[in-house]
Design a protein around this motif. Structure first.
Motif, short mmCIF file in Angstrom:
data_model
loop_
_atom_site.label_atom_id
_atom_site.label_comp_id
_atom_site.label_asym_id
_atom_site.label_seq_id
_atom_site.Cartn_x
_atom_site.Cartn_y
_atom_site.Cartn_z
N TYR A 90 46.20 1.61 -4.32
CA TYR A 90 46.82 2.66 -5.15
C TYR A 90 48.16 3.09 -4.54
CZ TYR A 90 47.90 7.46 -6.47
OH TYR A 90 48.55 8.61 -6.86
N TYR A 91 48.18 3.26 -3.23
CA TYR A 91 49.43 3.63 -2.56
C TYR A 91 50.52 2.59 -2.80
CZ TYR A 91 52.78 4.87 1.06
OH TYR A 91 53.93 5.21 1.71
N ASN A 92 50.14 1.32 -2.72
CA ASN A 92 51.09 0.24 -2.98
C ASN A 92 51.57 0.27 -4.44
OD1 ASN A 92 51.04 -0.77 -0.36
ND2 ASN A 92 49.33 -2.15 -0.79
N ALA A 93 50.64 0.58 -5.34
CA ALA A 93 51.00 0.65 -6.76
C ALA A 93 52.03 1.75 -7.01
CB ALA A 93 49.76 0.89 -7.61
N ILE A 130 50.24 -5.43 -10.17
CA ILE A 130 49.10 -6.15 -9.58
C ILE A 130 48.31 -5.25 -8.64
CG2 ILE A 130 50.43 -7.06 -7.62
CD1 ILE A 130 47.66 -8.91 -9.58
N SER A 131 48.99 -4.27 -8.03
CA SER A 131 48.30 -3.34 -7.11
C SER A 131 47.31 -2.47 -7.85
CB SER A 131 49.32 -2.48 -6.37
OG SER A 131 50.12 -3.26 -5.51
N HIS A 173 45.97 13.49 -6.14
CA HIS A 173 47.27 13.10 -5.59
C HIS A 173 48.36 13.16 -6.65
CE1 HIS A 173 50.40 10.16 -4.27
NE2 HIS A 173 50.27 10.87 -3.15
N LEU A 174 48.05 12.70 -7.85
CA LEU A 174 49.03 12.73 -8.94
C LEU A 174 49.39 14.16 -9.32
CD1 LEU A 174 47.68 9.86 -11.24
CD2 LEU A 174 49.67 9.79 -9.73
N ILE A 175 48.42 15.07 -9.24
CA ILE A 175 48.70 16.48 -9.53
C ILE A 175 49.59 17.07 -8.46
CG2 ILE A 175 47.67 18.79 -9.67
CD1 ILE A 175 45.24 17.52 -10.99
#
Length: 199
Positions: free
Chosen positions: A62-65, A72-73, A102-104
């Motif tokens: 998720y961090y890579n995405a 692809i992540s 995290h998104l919030i």
């Protein structure tokens, strides 16, 4: 059992080294190596450490995405999330909960308007669904029903070997065995909000 514990340490070390955080990579490796609960779990062939490995891989993907903006992540995030669900069920739901939180916090909710995060999520559900689907084909859905009963009511709500319901069981467990990480989380959140205020 030790393979999974050593894999966890190696994954964390590699990920932080890749981010050019060599000092934190060593610190994290040492902290994990001296954590009594991890050492205890590495001695027995249970599913707790494999669960932790797949949750860690899912969150790192998720961090890579987010950071590298690679679609692809998101796929790997979903695959590892699905494998986490297969390992032990309900505890793996911490993955979407952490991502949502995290998104919030980072005010990045607009990313949920894209299709790739949802594709990753549904891939995770599909990976987990392979097992109950296989049971269905064998005519043994009763095993899945027993599993759900034990996981949600026997372990999550009541706790192993307990007669009375304990709704705070996992929260107490978290504070008891993961205090160093909780402290680092709090420090990280404080620093993050300080940066927001300065900007």
């Amino acid at each position: 059992a030790s393979f999974w514990g050593l894999s966890l340490i190696s994954i964390v070390f590699y990920f932080l080294s890749k981010l050019k955080k060599e000092l934190w990579a060593y610190y994290s490796g040492v902290i994990l190596l001296i954590m009594p609960y991890l050492i205890k779990k590495m001695r027995f062939p249970n599913l707790d450490i494999p669960l932790t490995v797949f949750i860690t891989l899912s969150l790192f993907s998720y961090y890579n995405a987010i950071s590298e903006k690679k679609n692809i992540s998101w796929i790997f995030t979903g695959i590892f999330f699905g494998l986490s669900l297969l390992m032990k069920g309900p505890p793996a739901l911490i993955v979407p909960a952490i991502i949502f939180f995290h998104l919030i916090v980072t005010k990045n909710m607009k990313i949920l308007k894209k299709i790739t995060p949802w594709v990753g999520f549904f891939i995770g559900i599909i990976v987990f669904s392979l097992w109950p689907f296989a049971l269905y084909l064998k005519g043994r859905t009763d095993l899945f029903e027993i599993y759900l009963g034990k996981q949600f009511f026997g372990t999550v709500i009541k706790g192993r070997g307990k007669e009375n319901t304990d709704y705070f069981l996992y929260l107490i467990h978290l504070f008891k065995y993961s205090a160093p990480w909780l402290i680092l989380l709090i420090i990280g959140l404080i620093r993050h909000f300080d940066k927001i205020k300065k900007n």
